[in-house]
Scaffold this active site. Structure first.
Site, PDB file in Angstrom:
ATOM      1  N   TYR A  16       0.834  -1.211   0.000  1.00 59.28           N
ATOM      2  CA  TYR A  16       0.000   0.000   0.000  1.00 59.28           C
ATOM      3  C   TYR A  16       0.872   1.267   0.000  1.00 59.28           C
ATOM      4  O   TYR A  16       0.627   2.213  -0.754  1.00 59.28           O
ATOM      5  CB  TYR A  16      -0.896  -0.049   1.245  1.00 59.28           C
ATOM      6  N   LYS A  47       1.046   4.384  -2.669  1.00 61.99           N
ATOM      7  CA  LYS A  47       0.663   5.750  -2.294  1.00 61.99           C
ATOM      8  C   LYS A  47       1.832   6.723  -2.472  1.00 61.99           C
ATOM      9  O   LYS A  47       1.629   7.910  -2.749  1.00 61.99           O
ATOM     10  CB  LYS A  47       0.103   5.783  -0.870  1.00 61.99           C
TER      11      LYS A  47
HETATM   12  P1  NAI Z   1     -13.516   2.196   0.659  1.00 62.37           P
HETATM   13  O1  NAI Z   1     -13.014   0.794   0.744  1.00 62.37           O
HETATM   14  O2  NAI Z   1     -14.609   2.638   1.567  1.00 62.37           O
HETATM   15  O3  NAI Z   1     -13.949   2.521  -0.847  1.00 62.37           O
HETATM   16  C1  NAI Z   1     -13.130   2.196  -1.940  1.00 62.37           C
HETATM   17  C2  NAI Z   1     -13.975   2.041  -3.184  1.00 62.37           C
HETATM   18  O4  NAI Z   1     -13.112   1.646  -4.275  1.00 62.37           O
HETATM   19  C3  NAI Z   1     -15.048   0.943  -3.047  1.00 62.37           C
HETATM   20  O5  NAI Z   1     -16.305   1.434  -3.479  1.00 62.37           O
HETATM   21  C4  NAI Z   1     -14.541  -0.165  -3.956  1.00 62.37           C
HETATM   22  O6  NAI Z   1     -15.573  -0.958  -4.528  1.00 62.37           O
HETATM   23  C5  NAI Z   1     -13.773   0.637  -5.015  1.00 62.37           C
HETATM   24  N1  NAI Z   1     -12.810  -0.199  -5.747  1.00 62.37           N
HETATM   25  C6  NAI Z   1     -11.938  -1.092  -5.231  1.00 62.37           C
HETATM   26  N2  NAI Z   1     -11.274  -1.715  -6.221  1.00 62.37           N
HETATM   27  C7  NAI Z   1     -11.724  -1.192  -7.391  1.00 62.37           C
HETATM   28  C8  NAI Z   1     -11.427  -1.437  -8.754  1.00 62.37           C
HETATM   29  N3  NAI Z   1     -10.520  -2.355  -9.147  1.00 62.37           N
HETATM   30  N4  NAI Z   1     -12.080  -0.721  -9.710  1.00 62.37           N
HETATM   31  C9  NAI Z   1     -13.002   0.202  -9.342  1.00 62.37           C
HETATM   32  N5  NAI Z   1     -13.331   0.467  -8.066  1.00 62.37           N
HETATM   33  C10 NAI Z   1     -12.701  -0.228  -7.098  1.00 62.37           C
HETATM   34  O7  NAI Z   1     -12.197   3.105   0.819  1.00 62.37           O
HETATM   35  P2  NAI Z   1     -12.046   4.609   1.337  1.00 62.37           P
HETATM   36  O8  NAI Z   1     -11.636   4.548   2.749  1.00 62.37           O
HETATM   37  O9  NAI Z   1     -13.220   5.400   0.948  1.00 62.37           O
HETATM   38  O10 NAI Z   1     -10.749   5.074   0.506  1.00 62.37           O
HETATM   39  C11 NAI Z   1     -10.801   5.871  -0.660  1.00 62.37           C
HETATM   40  C12 NAI Z   1      -9.372   6.244  -1.060  1.00 62.37           C
HETATM   41  O11 NAI Z   1      -8.751   6.980  -0.011  1.00 62.37           O
HETATM   42  C13 NAI Z   1      -8.475   5.021  -1.306  1.00 62.37           C
HETATM   43  O12 NAI Z   1      -7.618   5.269  -2.391  1.00 62.37           O
HETATM   44  C14 NAI Z   1      -7.692   4.917  -0.024  1.00 62.37           C
HETATM   45  O13 NAI Z   1      -6.461   4.259  -0.226  1.00 62.37           O
HETATM   46  C15 NAI Z   1      -7.519   6.381   0.342  1.00 62.37           C
HETATM   47  N6  NAI Z   1      -7.250   6.579   1.759  1.00 62.37           N
HETATM   48  C16 NAI Z   1      -8.145   6.178   2.719  1.00 62.37           C
HETATM   49  C17 NAI Z   1      -7.846   6.359   4.055  1.00 62.37           C
HETATM   50  C18 NAI Z   1      -8.775   5.946   5.130  1.00 62.37           C
HETATM   51  O14 NAI Z   1      -8.379   6.092   6.300  1.00 62.37           O
HETATM   52  N7  NAI Z   1      -9.968   5.480   4.856  1.00 62.37           N
HETATM   53  C19 NAI Z   1      -6.567   6.958   4.468  1.00 62.37           C
HETATM   54  C20 NAI Z   1      -5.719   7.361   3.391  1.00 62.37           C
HETATM   55  C21 NAI Z   1      -6.069   7.163   2.090  1.00 62.37           C
END
Ligand code: NAI
Length: 244
Positions: A152, A156
């Site tokens: 990861y 990032k």
């Molecule tokens: P989440 O797991 O709630 O949502 C991620 C979404 O991406 C889901 O709807 C999933 O179906 C979709 N997804 C996954 N693989 C996919 C693919 N191959 N093609 C299309 N869609 C796909 O995650 P969250 O927490 O909302 O994270 C959003 C972004 O923010 C991510 O890039 C994550 O790495 C980043 N992030 C999140 C943090 C956190 O604390 N939640 C912290 C730092 C970064």
């Protein structure tokens, strides 16, 4: 205030978590939103819930073929694409000694290849119209590293590198490219972390809590708006000061 009035935005991973909150925020700011996500049922449900000409496209962003098709279709449906939020991302954590090649590859596929594919497919439309806003999801761990997250963290950190490269390549075409580095945000991704660790993270955060998806959505909206017109190549930390 409608800071994104009449703009068309593609939000990857828009069915859940931060992506869904971002779609909501963008609609409130006057944008039309195309949600790209791999999960069909939740994606359709979110698009219906949000209304306002929000369309759902089932796309696996690790497939360039699917991404190219969705880019053509979205452009045809809305007539343009102004904003790309490269938000889809996953975790598959393990320490170096325990991480499998499959875990390494899968996270690279979604978090790095997916961002490259979406930008490669959508940026030509932005170049053609001489305008675009691209915002990529990095993370504080991409800057500082994190125990048990080799895959990861590599993605990032890679996103920050691609952001700076594209800011240089696309700037003359009227396109800004930025990244956000969220801290720990209360979504499904973080809910899988044991409660003990969450309490520790909250304790380490000067603001004393996890962030909310809406607080990341606000940062995406700012960087996608005219207010950020001279910001490009930047990585904005939105982390409650956990990293200082
Ligand atoms: P989440 O797991 O709630 O949502 C991620 C979404 O991406 C889901 O709807 C999933 O179906 C979709 N997804 C996954 N693989 C996919 C693919 N191959 N093609 C299309 N869609 C796909 O995650 P969250 O927490 O909302 O994270 C959003 C972004 O923010 C991510 O890039 C994550 O790495 C980043 N992030 C999140 C943090 C956190 O604390 N939640 C912290 C730092 C970064």
């Amino acid at each position: 205030m409608e800071r994104l009035k009449d703009k068309v935005a593609v939000i990857t991973g828009g069915a859940n978590g931060i992506g869904k909150a971002t779609a909501q925020k963008f609609i409130a700011e006057g944008a039309q939103v195309a949600i790209w996500d791999i999960v069909k049922e939740k994606g359709e449900q979110t698009a219906q819930e949000l209304g306002n000409n929000t369309k759902f496209y089932q796309v696996d962003t690790t497939s360039f073929e699917q991404v190219e098709k969705a880019a053509q279709q979205t452009h045809q449906d809305y007539g343009k694409i102004d904003i790309l939020i490269n938000n889809a991302g996953i975790t598959q954590d393990a320490t170096l000694s325990k991480m499998t090649i499959e875990q390494w590859q899968k996270v690279l596929d979604v978090n790095l290849n997916g961002v490259f594919y979406c930008t490669k497919a959508i940026s030509p439309f932005m170049v053609e119209q001489g305008y675009g806003r691209i915002v990529n999801a990095s993370s504080v761990v991409g800057i500082y590293g994190n125990f048990g997250q080799t895959n990861y963290v590599a993605t990032k950190a890679g996103v920050i590198g691609m952001t700076k490269t594209w800011a240089k390549e696309l700037g003359r075409k009227g396109i800004t490219v930025n990244a956000i580095a969220p801290g720990f945000i209360a979504t499904e991704m973080v809910k899988s972390i044991p409660e003990k660790v969450i309490n520790m993270l909250e304790g380490k955060t000067p603001l004393g809590r996890l962030g909310e998806p809406e607080e990341i959505a606000n940062a995406y909206a700012f960087l996608a708006s005219e207010e950020a017109s001279f910001i490009s190549g930047a990585t904005l930390s939105v982390d409650g000061a956990v990293t200082i």
